[in-house]
Design a protein around this motif. Structure first.
Motif, PDB file in Angstrom:
ATOM      1  N   HIS A  96      41.984  44.919  53.745  1.00 15.14           N
ATOM      2  CA  HIS A  96      41.357  46.302  53.594  1.00 15.14           C
ATOM      3  C   HIS A  96      41.065  46.791  52.203  1.00 15.14           C
ATOM      4  N   PHE A  97      41.986  46.444  51.555  1.00 14.39           N
ATOM      5  CA  PHE A  97      41.781  47.023  50.127  1.00 14.39           C
ATOM      6  C   PHE A  97      40.506  46.476  49.546  1.00 14.39           C
ATOM      7  N   ALA A  98      39.940  45.377  49.829  1.00  6.28           N
ATOM      8  CA  ALA A  98      38.878  44.824  49.239  1.00  6.28           C
ATOM      9  C   ALA A  98      37.708  45.660  49.266  1.00  6.28           C
ATOM     10  N   GLU A  99      37.591  46.125  50.366  1.00  6.99           N
ATOM     11  CA  GLU A  99      36.412  47.104  50.724  1.00  6.99           C
ATOM     12  C   GLU A  99      36.810  48.486  50.765  1.00  6.99           C
ATOM     13  N   GLY A 100      37.857  49.064  50.996  1.00  2.95           N
ATOM     14  CA  GLY A 100      38.390  50.361  51.119  1.00  2.95           C
ATOM     15  C   GLY A 100      38.471  51.075  49.736  1.00  2.95           C
ATOM     16  N   THR A 101      38.812  50.164  48.939  1.00  2.00           N
ATOM     17  CA  THR A 101      39.178  50.742  47.488  1.00  2.00           C
ATOM     18  C   THR A 101      38.327  49.976  46.239  1.00  2.00           C
ATOM     19  N   ALA A 102      38.842  48.634  46.357  1.00  2.00           N
ATOM     20  CA  ALA A 102      38.227  47.684  45.322  1.00  2.00           C
ATOM     21  C   ALA A 102      36.821  47.893  44.987  1.00  2.00           C
ATOM     22  N   ALA A 103      36.211  47.693  46.186  1.00  2.00           N
ATOM     23  CA  ALA A 103      34.687  47.626  45.907  1.00  2.00           C
ATOM     24  C   ALA A 103      33.941  49.075  45.512  1.00  2.00           C
ATOM     25  N   ASN A 104      34.655  50.058  45.793  1.00  2.00           N
ATOM     26  CA  ASN A 104      34.094  51.336  45.298  1.00  2.00           C
ATOM     27  C   ASN A 104      33.558  51.414  44.148  1.00  2.00           C
ATOM     28  N   ILE A 160      39.297  35.822  51.021  1.00  2.00           N
ATOM     29  CA  ILE A 160      37.854  35.836  51.228  1.00  2.00           C
ATOM     30  C   ILE A 160      37.415  37.333  50.800  1.00  2.00           C
ATOM     31  N   MET A 161      37.865  38.122  51.358  1.00  2.00           N
ATOM     32  CA  MET A 161      37.477  39.504  51.120  1.00  2.00           C
ATOM     33  C   MET A 161      37.604  39.971  49.658  1.00  2.00           C
ATOM     34  N   MET A 162      38.805  39.784  49.088  1.00  2.00           N
ATOM     35  CA  MET A 162      38.997  40.008  47.650  1.00  2.00           C
ATOM     36  C   MET A 162      38.157  39.072  46.716  1.00  2.00           C
ATOM     37  N   GLY A 163      38.088  37.841  46.953  1.00  2.00           N
ATOM     38  CA  GLY A 163      37.261  36.831  46.063  1.00  2.00           C
ATOM     39  C   GLY A 163      35.893  37.287  45.971  1.00  2.00           C
ATOM     40  N   PHE A 164      35.157  37.864  47.096  1.00  2.00           N
ATOM     41  CA  PHE A 164      33.866  38.326  46.909  1.00  2.00           C
ATOM     42  C   PHE A 164      33.998  39.573  46.180  1.00  2.00           C
ATOM     43  N   THR A 165      34.613  40.562  46.216  1.00  2.00           N
ATOM     44  CA  THR A 165      34.865  41.510  45.687  1.00  2.00           C
ATOM     45  C   THR A 165      34.893  41.304  43.961  1.00  2.00           C
ATOM     46  N   LEU A 166      35.945  40.556  43.736  1.00  2.00           N
ATOM     47  CA  LEU A 166      36.279  40.156  42.212  1.00  2.00           C
ATOM     48  C   LEU A 166      35.314  39.518  41.599  1.00  2.00           C
ATOM     49  N   GLY A 167      34.541  38.309  42.453  1.00  2.00           N
ATOM     50  CA  GLY A 167      33.376  37.623  41.905  1.00  2.00           C
ATOM     51  C   GLY A 167      32.356  38.662  41.463  1.00  2.00           C
ATOM     52  N   SER A 168      32.120  39.722  42.218  1.00  2.00           N
ATOM     53  CA  SER A 168      30.887  40.453  41.928  1.00  2.00           C
ATOM     54  C   SER A 168      31.373  41.314  40.705  1.00  2.00           C
ATOM     55  N   ALA A 169      32.563  41.700  40.344  1.00  2.00           N
ATOM     56  CA  ALA A 169      33.208  42.337  39.268  1.00  2.00           C
ATOM     57  C   ALA A 169      33.111  41.246  38.027  1.00  2.00           C
ATOM     58  N   LYS A 170      33.197  40.145  38.138  1.00  2.00           N
ATOM     59  CA  LYS A 170      33.152  39.249  37.121  1.00  2.00           C
ATOM     60  C   LYS A 170      31.795  38.971  36.916  1.00  2.00           C
ATOM     61  N   TRP A 171      30.642  39.063  37.721  1.00  2.00           N
ATOM     62  CA  TRP A 171      29.150  38.833  37.601  1.00  2.00           C
ATOM     63  C   TRP A 171      28.839  40.109  36.523  1.00  2.00           C
ATOM     64  N   LEU A 172      29.314  41.353  36.958  1.00  2.00           N
ATOM     65  CA  LEU A 172      29.019  42.724  36.363  1.00  2.00           C
ATOM     66  C   LEU A 172      29.742  42.788  35.009  1.00  2.00           C
ATOM     67  N   GLN A 173      30.511  41.656  34.650  1.00  2.00           N
ATOM     68  CA  GLN A 173      31.283  41.823  33.371  1.00  2.00           C
ATOM     69  C   GLN A 173      32.251  43.173  33.434  1.00  2.00           C
ATOM     70  N   LEU A 174      32.680  43.672  34.646  1.00  2.00           N
ATOM     71  CA  LEU A 174      33.834  44.555  34.650  1.00  2.00           C
ATOM     72  C   LEU A 174      34.994  43.755  34.569  1.00  2.00           C
ATOM     73  N   LEU A 175      35.045  42.753  35.236  1.00  2.00           N
ATOM     74  CA  LEU A 175      36.408  41.720  35.082  1.00  2.00           C
ATOM     75  C   LEU A 175      36.408  41.136  33.760  1.00  2.00           C
ATOM     76  N   THR A 176      37.395  41.291  33.048  1.00  2.00           N
ATOM     77  CA  THR A 176      37.470  40.960  31.565  1.00  2.00           C
ATOM     78  C   THR A 176      38.629  39.985  31.243  1.00  2.00           C
ATOM     79  N   ASP A 177      38.799  39.457  29.889  1.00  2.00           N
ATOM     80  CA  ASP A 177      39.751  38.520  29.639  1.00  2.00           C
ATOM     81  C   ASP A 177      41.177  39.481  29.585  1.00  2.00           C
ATOM     82  N   ALA A 178      41.150  40.663  30.032  1.00  2.00           N
ATOM     83  CA  ALA A 178      42.226  41.391  29.884  1.00  2.00           C
ATOM     84  C   ALA A 178      43.145  41.030  31.313  1.00  2.00           C
ATOM     85  N   TYR A 179      42.348  40.323  32.052  1.00  2.00           N
ATOM     86  CA  TYR A 179      43.220  39.930  33.237  1.00  2.00           C
ATOM     87  C   TYR A 179      43.108  38.700  33.618  1.00  2.00           C
ATOM     88  N   PRO A 180      43.779  37.792  32.880  1.00  2.00           N
ATOM     89  CA  PRO A 180      43.884  36.306  32.834  1.00  2.00           C
ATOM     90  C   PRO A 180      44.051  35.753  34.106  1.00  2.00           C
TER      91      PRO A 180
END
Length: 200
Positions: A96-104, A160-180
């Motif tokens: 639930h964190f995937a949509e409730g918090t992380a996706a915001n 599955i829930m978090m993977g889509f959220t984090l994949g979107s973040a990577k695509w938007l270049q929000l997820l950087t090399d600071a989080y290996p």
């Protein structure tokens, strides 16, 4: 047969990924994503949004709700820790964190930088949103420093829930090399055949 209304790069990817991981039969009803966000729920599905499933007399939106429904009806204990098990609470948290918090933060960034043409007028908001995203990524990085998957040692629907959220973040270049560890985790998830098929 379960029917999934699907458009590429929407949250319907999550549901298709889940169905593929469970090796369930389903009918895929493809349509194009409507980028005109001025009309609210404007997608070409009965609910006006993705994802949307039909399963007999059941019709359901919201990816988290659909994931829980599919697992309860068709999962037979797969892709989730048993009720009462040690990892169950962590699984529910991340599911639930995937949509409730992380996706915001990601949703706001997409709205301001992809679907609008005045991002330059909202740089202060975008900067604040990036800070929120970094807080999320820090929590994920900490979790993944202890275990290979988000809620433990086994792949679950929370991934599955978090993977889509984090994949979107990577695509938007929000997820950087600071989080290996998080980047490596995303790459592992996206290498899964079920997800690769779900992106096509």
């Amino acid at each position: 047969m379960l029917k999934l209304h699907y458009a590429p790069l929407t949250r319907s990817v999550r549901i298709r990924w889940l169905l593929e991981e469970l090796e369930l039969e389903y009918e895929l009803l493809r349509s194009e994503y409507n980028r005109d966000g001025s009309r609210g729920f404007a997608q070409d599905t009965p609910s006006g949004q993705y994802p949307y499933i039909e399963d007999g007399d059941v019709a359901l939106s919201e990816s988290g709700a659909i994931v829980q429904y599919v697992l309860e009806r068709y999962g037979n204990g797969r892709l989730e820790p048993p009720i009462g098990s040690r990892n169950r609470a962590a699984y529910l948290y991340w599911l639930h964190f995937a949509e409730g918090t992380a996706a915001n933060a990601i949703n706001t960034t997409v709205w301001l930088t992809v679907y609008r043409d005045d991002a330059d007028r909202h740089q202060e908001i975008i900067s604040a949103v990036r800070d929120s995203a970094n807080t999320v990524f820090g929590k994920v990085e900490t979790a993944l420093s202890l275990q290979p998957y988000i809620s433990g040692n086994e792949f679950t629907a929370a991934d599955i829930m978090m993977g889509f959220t984090l994949g979107s973040a990577k695509w938007l270049q929000l997820l950087t090399d600071a989080y290996p560890k998080t980047l490596e985790y995303v790459d592992r998830l996206f290498a899964r055949p079920a997800l690769q098929k779900s992106l096509s």
